[in-house]
Scaffold this active site. Structure first.
Site, PDB file in Angstrom:
ATOM      1  N   HIS A 101      -2.855  10.786  -6.235  1.00  0.00           N
ATOM      2  CA  HIS A 101      -2.504  10.233  -4.917  1.00  0.00           C
ATOM      3  C   HIS A 101      -2.624  11.318  -3.839  1.00  0.00           C
ATOM      4  O   HIS A 101      -2.166  11.111  -2.713  1.00  0.00           O
ATOM      5  CB  HIS A 101      -1.050   9.754  -4.906  1.00  0.00           C
ATOM      6  CG  HIS A 101      -0.758   8.539  -5.728  1.00  0.00           C
ATOM      7  ND1 HIS A 101      -1.592   7.459  -5.791  1.00  0.00           N
ATOM      8  CD2 HIS A 101       0.328   8.225  -6.487  1.00  0.00           C
ATOM      9  CE1 HIS A 101      -1.033   6.534  -6.570  1.00  0.00           C
ATOM     10  NE2 HIS A 101       0.114   6.975  -7.011  1.00  0.00           N
ATOM     11  N   SER A 131       4.397  -3.938  -2.038  1.00  0.00           N
ATOM     12  CA  SER A 131       4.361  -3.511  -3.440  1.00  0.00           C
ATOM     13  C   SER A 131       5.273  -2.295  -3.627  1.00  0.00           C
ATOM     14  O   SER A 131       6.039  -2.208  -4.594  1.00  0.00           O
ATOM     15  CB  SER A 131       2.916  -3.192  -3.834  1.00  0.00           C
ATOM     16  OG  SER A 131       2.847  -2.784  -5.169  1.00  0.00           O
ATOM     17  N   ALA A 220      -9.339  -6.162 -18.109  1.00  0.00           N
ATOM     18  CA  ALA A 220      -8.771  -5.651 -16.845  1.00  0.00           C
ATOM     19  C   ALA A 220      -8.160  -6.773 -16.009  1.00  0.00           C
ATOM     20  O   ALA A 220      -7.715  -6.527 -14.894  1.00  0.00           O
ATOM     21  CB  ALA A 220      -9.854  -4.922 -16.045  1.00  0.00           C
TER      22      ALA A 220
HETATM   23  S1  PPS Z   1       0.998   3.315  -8.470  1.00  0.00           S
HETATM   24  O1  PPS Z   1       2.478   3.379  -8.706  1.00  0.00           O
HETATM   25  O2  PPS Z   1       0.634   3.933  -7.207  1.00  0.00           O
HETATM   26  O3  PPS Z   1       0.226   3.838  -9.583  1.00  0.00           O
HETATM   27  O4  PPS Z   1       0.701   1.732  -8.336  1.00  0.00           O
HETATM   28  P1  PPS Z   1      -0.749   1.076  -8.325  1.00  0.00           P
HETATM   29  O5  PPS Z   1      -1.228   0.931  -9.709  1.00  0.00           O
HETATM   30  O6  PPS Z   1      -1.621   1.799  -7.356  1.00  0.00           O
HETATM   31  O7  PPS Z   1      -0.479  -0.345  -7.692  1.00  0.00           O
HETATM   32  C1  PPS Z   1       0.300  -1.331  -8.323  1.00  0.00           C
HETATM   33  C2  PPS Z   1      -0.167  -2.669  -7.788  1.00  0.00           C
HETATM   34  O8  PPS Z   1      -1.428  -3.007  -8.398  1.00  0.00           O
HETATM   35  C3  PPS Z   1      -1.303  -4.283  -9.012  1.00  0.00           C
HETATM   36  N1  PPS Z   1      -2.177  -4.409 -10.179  1.00  0.00           N
HETATM   37  C4  PPS Z   1      -3.096  -5.385 -10.296  1.00  0.00           C
HETATM   38  N2  PPS Z   1      -3.487  -6.356  -9.445  1.00  0.00           N
HETATM   39  C5  PPS Z   1      -4.449  -7.217  -9.880  1.00  0.00           C
HETATM   40  N3  PPS Z   1      -5.023  -7.154 -11.108  1.00  0.00           N
HETATM   41  C6  PPS Z   1      -4.663  -6.194 -11.995  1.00  0.00           C
HETATM   42  N4  PPS Z   1      -5.236  -6.154 -13.197  1.00  0.00           N
HETATM   43  C7  PPS Z   1      -3.659  -5.248 -11.594  1.00  0.00           C
HETATM   44  N5  PPS Z   1      -3.065  -4.179 -12.192  1.00  0.00           N
HETATM   45  C8  PPS Z   1      -2.166  -3.693 -11.322  1.00  0.00           C
HETATM   46  C9  PPS Z   1       0.178  -4.342  -9.394  1.00  0.00           C
HETATM   47  O9  PPS Z   1       0.566  -5.659  -9.709  1.00  0.00           O
HETATM   48  C10 PPS Z   1       0.820  -3.796  -8.120  1.00  0.00           C
HETATM   49  O10 PPS Z   1       0.741  -4.697  -7.023  1.00  0.00           O
HETATM   50  P2  PPS Z   1       1.889  -5.763  -6.668  1.00  0.00           P
HETATM   51  O11 PPS Z   1       1.483  -6.315  -5.331  1.00  0.00           O
HETATM   52  O12 PPS Z   1       3.186  -5.011  -6.592  1.00  0.00           O
HETATM   53  O13 PPS Z   1       1.861  -6.791  -7.747  1.00  0.00           O
END
Ligand code: PPS
Length: 292
Positions: A101, A131, A220
């Site tokens: 990050h 989020s 995925a």
């Molecule tokens: S972190 O803590 O920064 O590593 O978080 P990060 O992985 O960047 O972001 C988490 C959000 O990504 C969503 N996510 C997904 N969305 C769609 N499809 C898939 N496969 C997927 N995997 C992770 C996750 O649900 C978090 O978003 P929100 O809006 O909270 O659901």
């Protein structure tokens, strides 16, 4: 180092979670040696990092057929700045994949000098913020704030891990012409995951068969990742994440900010973000129905 709160501390112009990283380690990263074969996944927090980590891992390990079936994401695409499993990054065999990050100004100088490949994933900042708000309950290294208004104020002031969203995205997008960097949008991944997997394969020079690509897309998906312990972070140390408070894979959708932000909060957000966002070389999608 300027102490900031029980949860975050300030290092140079940036905020980091207490107890997960030290200023000395951050100092050392400048000289961390980068190989041409290194691949860095860079994101502002909550922008789709573990999703892309999983895609990279599936592409690299060709659908878990490489004797790595039981290796989870933290070990496949580890965090550069949070060496949670105390891995020997220096002697890790090539190709090394890392997540980070970090803002551009803090990354190893080899990366700034054009070594390695970078995949940068950006997401609509209102969805990032929402989020982040929910994640603060799960993460034991983030202040759990009940009042969304407080998180909104911190986000607008850049007093969160990742700093000010616009600085992070602008800092990296300014490098697009002189670094080997692929920009992806979370929203683009939602709307055309297969197309994004192919883009990533092309960028990495990996040739997968049609079936292998289908397999990556399938593994995925939000539903498959939610159940896959190697991919949903439930194997992360229990002093970092408390899954009794929520899930890492929460909703995984576009436009969820509308369920949390009031009209007034959204307008305040726009007054800070709009002008600079319009100058970014990306098209943002604010609702699941919007075209990209
Ligand atoms: S972190 O803590 O920064 O590593 O978080 P990060 O992985 O960047 O972001 C988490 C959000 O990504 C969503 N996510 C997904 N969305 C769609 N499809 C898939 N496969 C997927 N995997 C992770 C996750 O649900 C978090 O978003 P929100 O809006 O909270 O659901």
């Amino acid at each position: 180092m300027e102490p900031s709160s029980k949860f975050i501390f300030k290092y140079k112009q940036s905020y980091f979670p207490q107890n997960l990283i030290t200023p000395e380690y951050l100092d050392s990263l400048e000289d961390f040696e980068i190989r041409d074969s290194d691949v860095f996944l860079i994101t502002f927090p909550k922008s789709g990092t573990i999703w892309t980590q999983n895609i990279l891992s599936l592409i690299l390990h060709e659908g878990h057929r490489n004797g790595t079936e039981h290796v989870d994401l933290l070990d496949r695409v580890p965090w550069l700045e949070y060496n949670i499993r105390k891995m020997d990054y220096v002697n890790r065999p090539s190709p090394r994949y890392f997540s980070s990050h970090l803002p551009y100004y803090l990354v190893p100088k080899g990366l700034k000098n054009g070594k390695g490949k970078i995949i940068y994933v950006a997401r609509n900042p209102k969805d990032v913020l929402v989020s982040y708000f929910h994640f603060s309950k799960v993460s034991l290294h983030t202040e759990d704030v009940e009042d969304f208004e407080i998180i909104l104020n911190n986000f607008l002031a850049g007093k969160v891990v990742g700093d000010f969203w616009l600085d992070h995205v602008e800092g990296w997008s300014a490098q697009r012409d002189h670094l080997n960097i692929l920009f992806l949008m979370y929203e683009e991944m939602k709307k055309d995951l297969r197309g994004c997997v192919i883009k990533i394969c092309n960028f990495l020079g990996k040739r997968l068969t049609e079936e292998e690509i289908d397999d990556v897309v399938d593994k995925a998906s939000f539903s498959k990742m939610s159940e896959d312990r190697r991919a949903n972070y439930t194997t992360a140390p229990s002093d970092i994440l408390d899954f009794s408070k929520g899930r890492f894979l929460r909703k995984g959708t576009i436009g969820d900010w509308k369920n949390t932000m009031t009209v007034a909060q959204s307008e305040r957000f726009d007054s800070v973000f709009k002008e600079r966002m319009e100058k970014l070389p990306f098209k943002f999608c604010w609702d699941i129905k919007d075209e990209l």
